[in-house]
Design an enzyme around this catalytic site. Structure first.
Site, PDB file in Angstrom:
ATOM      1  N   LYS A   1     -89.793  24.049  52.569  1.00 34.18           N
ATOM      2  CA  LYS A   1     -89.996  22.896  51.676  1.00 34.18           C
ATOM      3  C   LYS A   1     -89.659  21.604  52.404  1.00 34.18           C
ATOM      4  CE  LYS A   1     -89.071  25.476  47.469  1.00 34.18           C
ATOM      5  NZ  LYS A   1     -88.048  26.058  46.630  1.00 34.18           N
TER       6      LYS A   1
ATOM      7  N   GLN B   1     -82.538  25.296  44.089  1.00 31.02           N
ATOM      8  CA  GLN B   1     -83.118  26.594  44.448  1.00 31.02           C
ATOM      9  C   GLN B   1     -82.461  27.709  43.623  1.00 31.02           C
ATOM     10  OE1 GLN B   1     -85.731  27.014  46.503  1.00 31.02           O
ATOM     11  NE2 GLN B   1     -85.714  29.230  46.263  1.00 31.02           N
TER      12      GLN B   1
ATOM     13  N   ASP C   1     -89.606  21.070  39.382  1.00 33.44           N
ATOM     14  CA  ASP C   1     -89.859  22.480  39.102  1.00 33.44           C
ATOM     15  C   ASP C   1     -90.444  22.674  37.699  1.00 33.44           C
ATOM     16  OD1 ASP C   1     -89.396  24.461  41.026  1.00 33.44           O
ATOM     17  OD2 ASP C   1     -87.213  24.272  40.838  1.00 33.44           O
TER      18      ASP C   1
HETATM   19  N1  GUN Z   1     -86.765  30.561  43.486  1.00 31.32           N
HETATM   20  C1  GUN Z   1     -87.924  31.269  43.543  1.00 31.32           C
HETATM   21  N2  GUN Z   1     -88.952  30.511  43.120  1.00 31.32           N
HETATM   22  C2  GUN Z   1     -88.438  29.312  42.799  1.00 31.32           C
HETATM   23  C3  GUN Z   1     -89.011  28.104  42.314  1.00 31.32           C
HETATM   24  O1  GUN Z   1     -90.215  27.985  42.081  1.00 31.32           O
HETATM   25  N3  GUN Z   1     -88.143  27.078  42.112  1.00 31.32           N
HETATM   26  C4  GUN Z   1     -86.816  27.191  42.347  1.00 31.32           C
HETATM   27  N4  GUN Z   1     -86.046  26.130  42.097  1.00 31.32           N
HETATM   28  N5  GUN Z   1     -86.248  28.295  42.796  1.00 31.32           N
HETATM   29  C5  GUN Z   1     -87.063  29.346  43.033  1.00 31.32           C
END
Ligand code: GUN
Length: 300
Positions: free
Chosen positions: A54, A98, A121
Site C-alpha cells: 500500500k 490494518q 476502507d
Molecule cells: N485486512 C484484510 N483486508 C483488509 C482491508 O481491506 N482493510 C483493512 N483495513 N484491513 C484488511
C-alpha cells in the site's frame, strides 16, 4: 465460446493511472497533496506485506504516504490517540487501520474512532449506514473494485440476477448493497443457505467471497454468467517443489471458465483492484475535504 478473462491487473493499472492524473491536478491547480496514513499494530506477516505494498503504490501515484507501526502490545488508548492525531491532521485525507487487530483491541471501537470522511476502507458505521441507504459514502475497496470491473464489462447491471456468496462486513454485505444500488436483483448466500447450487445457478453475476478454496464448481454456473472470484487461498503445492504454495480462488477456475461468459482469475483478478481502489478512495476523500468535484469513474 471460452469465457472472457477479466484482467484485474491491467484494470488496476488503469485505475492507478487515473488516480495519478487527479493527484497531479490537485497538486498543480490547488497545491494539495492527498495523504494516506496506514496504521499497523503487531507483526502479522501477511499484514506487513499488504502495508508495504500500500505504501509503495501510494507513493507511486504521487500521494503522501504515512505509516504508523505499533507494537503488538499497544494499548487501546495509545492506538486511539494515534487515530485522533491523524483525524485532526489536515495533510491526511485517508486513514486505514490494518485488520485483523491483536485480540485485546476492540476492532469496532477502533474503526469507529476514525473520522468517517477519512475512512477510506468504508468500514465506519456511518459509511455502512450511508451505503445501505444509497447516500454518498466511502465504499469498501474490494467490493468497489468488483463493481468497477462489472460495470466495465456489462455497462448497465440493471435487472441482472446477482448472487453474492459470503456475508462478511468487508466484502459480502457491501457488495450486495452496491449491486442493489445498480438495480440488480440480489441474493446473499452463505453457509446456511439451502440448496446453494440451485441458488447460484439463477445468477447472471456470481460474486464468490467465502474464503474456501475452489468451493464453487462449474456446474453451479449458468452458461454465460459473469463470475467474480474474491477468494485468495494459499494451498500447499508439494508437486511444485518443497515448501511451494499455490494461490487459488473460491471458485474452481477451470470448470467455471468453461461455462461462464466472463471470469476473474486468481491471481490477477480482484486482488490488484483492492489497493487501486484504496488509492481512488483517498483521492475522493481529498476532493471532498476540499469541496472539489469528485473524480469521475472512481466512486460508486
Ligand atoms: N485486512 C484484510 N483486508 C483488509 C482491508 O481491506 N482493510 C483493512 N483495513 N484491513 C484488511
Amino acid at each position: 465460446m471460452p469465457a472472457t478473462i477479466i484482467d484485474g491487473k491491467a484494470f488496476a493499472a488503469r485505475v492507478r493511472t487515473q488516480v495519478a492524473g487527479h493527484v497531479t491536478r490537485l497538486k498543480q491547480d490547488h497545491g494539495i497533496t492527498p495523504g494516506l496514513a496506514v496504521v499497523l499494530v503487531g507483526e502479522d506477516p501477511a499484514s506487513q506485506v499488504y502495508v508495504r505494498s500500500k505504501g509503495k503504490q501510494t507513493v507511486e501515484v504521487g500521494m503522501k504516504s504515512v505509516e504508523h507501526k505499533l507494537d503488538a502490545q499497544t494499548s487501546e488508548a495509545d492506538l486511539l490517540a494515534v487515530i485522533d492525531r491523524l483525524n485532526k491532521d489536515p495533510e491526511i485525507h485517508g486513514i486505514l487501520v490494518q485488520l485483523p487487530l491483536p485480540g485485546h483491541l476492540d476492532e469496532d471501537l477502533v474503526i469507529n474512532s476514525i473520522a468517517p470522511e477519512k475512512d477510506v476502507d468504508g468500514f465506519h458505521i456511518s459509511n455502512v449506514g450511508l451505503l445501505g441507504t444509497g447516500q454518498k459514502s466511502m465504499v469498501p475497496c474490494t467490493p468497489l473494485g468488483c463493481l468497477m470491473m462489472l460495470r466495465d464489462h456489462h455497462g448497465s447491471l440493471s435487472g441482472m440476477e446477482a448472487v453474492v456468496i459470503g456475508r462478511s462486513n468487508i466484502v459480502g454485505k457491501p457488495m450486495a448493497q452496491l449491486l442493489l444500488g445498480d438495480s440488480c436483483t440480489v441474493t446473499i448466500a452463505h453457509s446456511r443457505t439451502k440448496d446453494l447450487p440451485e441458488v447460484v445457478r439463477r445468477a447472471d453475476i456470481v460474486v464468490a467471497a467465502v474464503g474456501r478454496p475452489e468451493m464453487v464448481p462449474g456446474d453451479w454456473i449458468k452458461p454465460g454468467a459473469t463470475v467474480i472470484d474474491v477468494g485468495i487461498n494459499r494451498l500447499d503445492a508439494p508437486e511444485k517443489g518443497e515448501g511451494k504454495t499455490l494461490l487459488v480462488g473460491d471458485v474452481d477456475y477451470e470448470s467455471c471458465a468453461a461455462v461462464a461468459g466472463a471470469i476473474t482469475p486468481v491471481p490477477g483478478g480482484v486482488g490488484p483492484m483492492t489497493i487501486a481502489c484504496l488509492l481512488a478512495n483517498t483521492v475522493t476523500a481529498c476532493c471532498r475535504a476540499n469541496s472539489l468535484s469528485e473524480p469521475e469513474g472512481l466512486t460508486a
